[in-house]
Design a protein around this motif. Structure first.
Motif, PDB file in Angstrom:
ATOM      1  N   GLU A 130     -13.807   5.865  -4.447  1.00  0.00           N
ATOM      2  CA  GLU A 130     -12.462   5.429  -4.499  1.00  0.00           C
ATOM      3  C   GLU A 130     -11.465   5.392  -3.683  1.00  0.00           C
ATOM      4  OE1 GLU A 130     -10.702   7.216  -7.624  1.00  0.00           O
ATOM      5  OE2 GLU A 130     -11.335   6.361  -9.218  1.00  0.00           O
ATOM      6  N   ALA A 131     -12.015   6.280  -2.641  1.00  0.00           N
ATOM      7  CA  ALA A 131     -10.856   6.208  -1.060  1.00  0.00           C
ATOM      8  C   ALA A 131     -11.534   5.312  -0.567  1.00  0.00           C
ATOM      9  CB  ALA A 131     -11.070   7.526  -0.152  1.00  0.00           C
ATOM     10  N   THR A 132     -13.380   5.382  -0.134  1.00  0.00           N
ATOM     11  CA  THR A 132     -13.830   3.971   1.092  1.00  0.00           C
ATOM     12  C   THR A 132     -13.555   2.739  -0.003  1.00  0.00           C
ATOM     13  OG1 THR A 132     -15.428   5.272   0.943  1.00  0.00           O
ATOM     14  CG2 THR A 132     -16.279   3.004   1.546  1.00  0.00           C
ATOM     15  N   ILE A 133     -13.409   2.202  -1.080  1.00  0.00           N
ATOM     16  CA  ILE A 133     -13.044   0.879  -1.343  1.00  0.00           C
ATOM     17  C   ILE A 133     -11.722   0.803  -1.088  1.00  0.00           C
ATOM     18  CG2 ILE A 133     -12.322   0.148  -3.995  1.00  0.00           C
ATOM     19  CD1 ILE A 133     -14.268   1.338  -5.188  1.00  0.00           C
ATOM     20  N   MET A 136     -11.325  -1.000   2.666  1.00  0.00           N
ATOM     21  CA  MET A 136     -12.377  -1.908   2.489  1.00  0.00           C
ATOM     22  C   MET A 136     -10.857  -2.967   1.894  1.00  0.00           C
ATOM     23  SD  MET A 136     -16.079  -0.852   1.206  1.00  0.00           S
ATOM     24  CE  MET A 136     -16.848  -2.064   2.305  1.00  0.00           C
ATOM     25  N   GLU A 137     -10.634  -2.495   0.997  1.00  0.00           N
ATOM     26  CA  GLU A 137      -9.055  -3.501   0.053  1.00  0.00           C
ATOM     27  C   GLU A 137      -8.125  -3.580   1.180  1.00  0.00           C
ATOM     28  OE1 GLU A 137      -9.870  -3.048  -4.245  1.00  0.00           O
ATOM     29  OE2 GLU A 137      -8.126  -1.855  -3.075  1.00  0.00           O
ATOM     30  N   ALA A 138      -7.448  -2.963   1.726  1.00  0.00           N
ATOM     31  CA  ALA A 138      -6.499  -2.357   3.299  1.00  0.00           C
ATOM     32  C   ALA A 138      -7.362  -3.520   4.121  1.00  0.00           C
ATOM     33  CB  ALA A 138      -6.747  -1.038   4.177  1.00  0.00           C
ATOM     34  N   ARG A 143      -4.846  -5.345   6.425  1.00  0.00           N
ATOM     35  CA  ARG A 143      -3.824  -4.603   6.869  1.00  0.00           C
ATOM     36  C   ARG A 143      -3.933  -2.548   7.640  1.00  0.00           C
ATOM     37  NH1 ARG A 143      -2.994  -4.723   0.720  1.00  0.00           N
ATOM     38  NH2 ARG A 143      -3.792  -2.794   0.831  1.00  0.00           N
ATOM     39  N   ALA A 144      -5.299  -3.065   8.187  1.00  0.00           N
ATOM     40  CA  ALA A 144      -5.660  -2.016   8.516  1.00  0.00           C
ATOM     41  C   ALA A 144      -6.752  -2.579   9.947  1.00  0.00           C
ATOM     42  CB  ALA A 144      -6.445  -0.936   7.855  1.00  0.00           C
TER      43      ALA A 144
END
Ligand code: AMP
Length: 144
Positions: A130-133, A136-138, A143-144
């Protein structure tokens, strides 16, 4: 690389246990009360076996033993496979897979300092994914 220590830091080091002369009914009541699938079996404070819900199924119910009179020592597994706090999660996942077990007591300098279940490993992996997703979404959204 994540280790058993990381999981115990969040989960704590208390291990639910029962004595050799406890009954199977007592073991089942303890597992039920704490919503867990295994108990460490202690003899004078030392780890001497493990009993899991699988044992209740295969060595008690299927063999038509009476849970009120059958003792933990007659049903438990006495050759306990353990891991260490510094064992990596990949190592313990491999041990569980190869030996077809879902619970590993954690031993540090001869002392029982925790217990890791396959459920703990799966929860840790889910959190990691979940943290990886999230990252990656950001990234995809710029946003990153
Ligand atoms: P489990 O899949 O953990 O419910 O256990 C399956 C069988 O392996 C049962 O007979 C357990 O008593 C035994 N077992 C579970 N964990 C261990 C362990 N760490 N060391 C040795 N035997 C185990």
């Amino acid at each position: 690389m994540a280790t058993v220590h990381d999981i115990l830091a969040a989960k704590g080091s208390h291990v639910q246990s029962i004595g050799l002369r406890g009954t199977i009914l007592e073991a089942a009541l303890l597992m039920n009360e704490h919503k867990i699938g295994s108990l460490a079996v202690l003899d004078g404070g030392d780890l001497t076996g493990i009993i899991t819900e699988r044992d209740l199924l295969t060595r008690v119910i299927v063999e038509r033993r009476d849970p009120v009179s059958t003792l933990v020592e007659d049903v438990m597994t006495s050759e306990v496979v353990c891991c260490r706090p510094e064992s990596t999660l990949e190592e313990v996942r491999g041990v569980m897979k190869n030996r077809r077990i879902r619970h590993l007591p954690v031993i540090d300098e001869g002392r029982l300092v925790g217990l890791i279940s396959i459920g703990d490993l799966n929860a840790h992996r889910t959190q990691d994914c979940e943290a990886t997703i999230h990252v990656m979404e950001a990234y995809i959204a710029g946003r990153a």
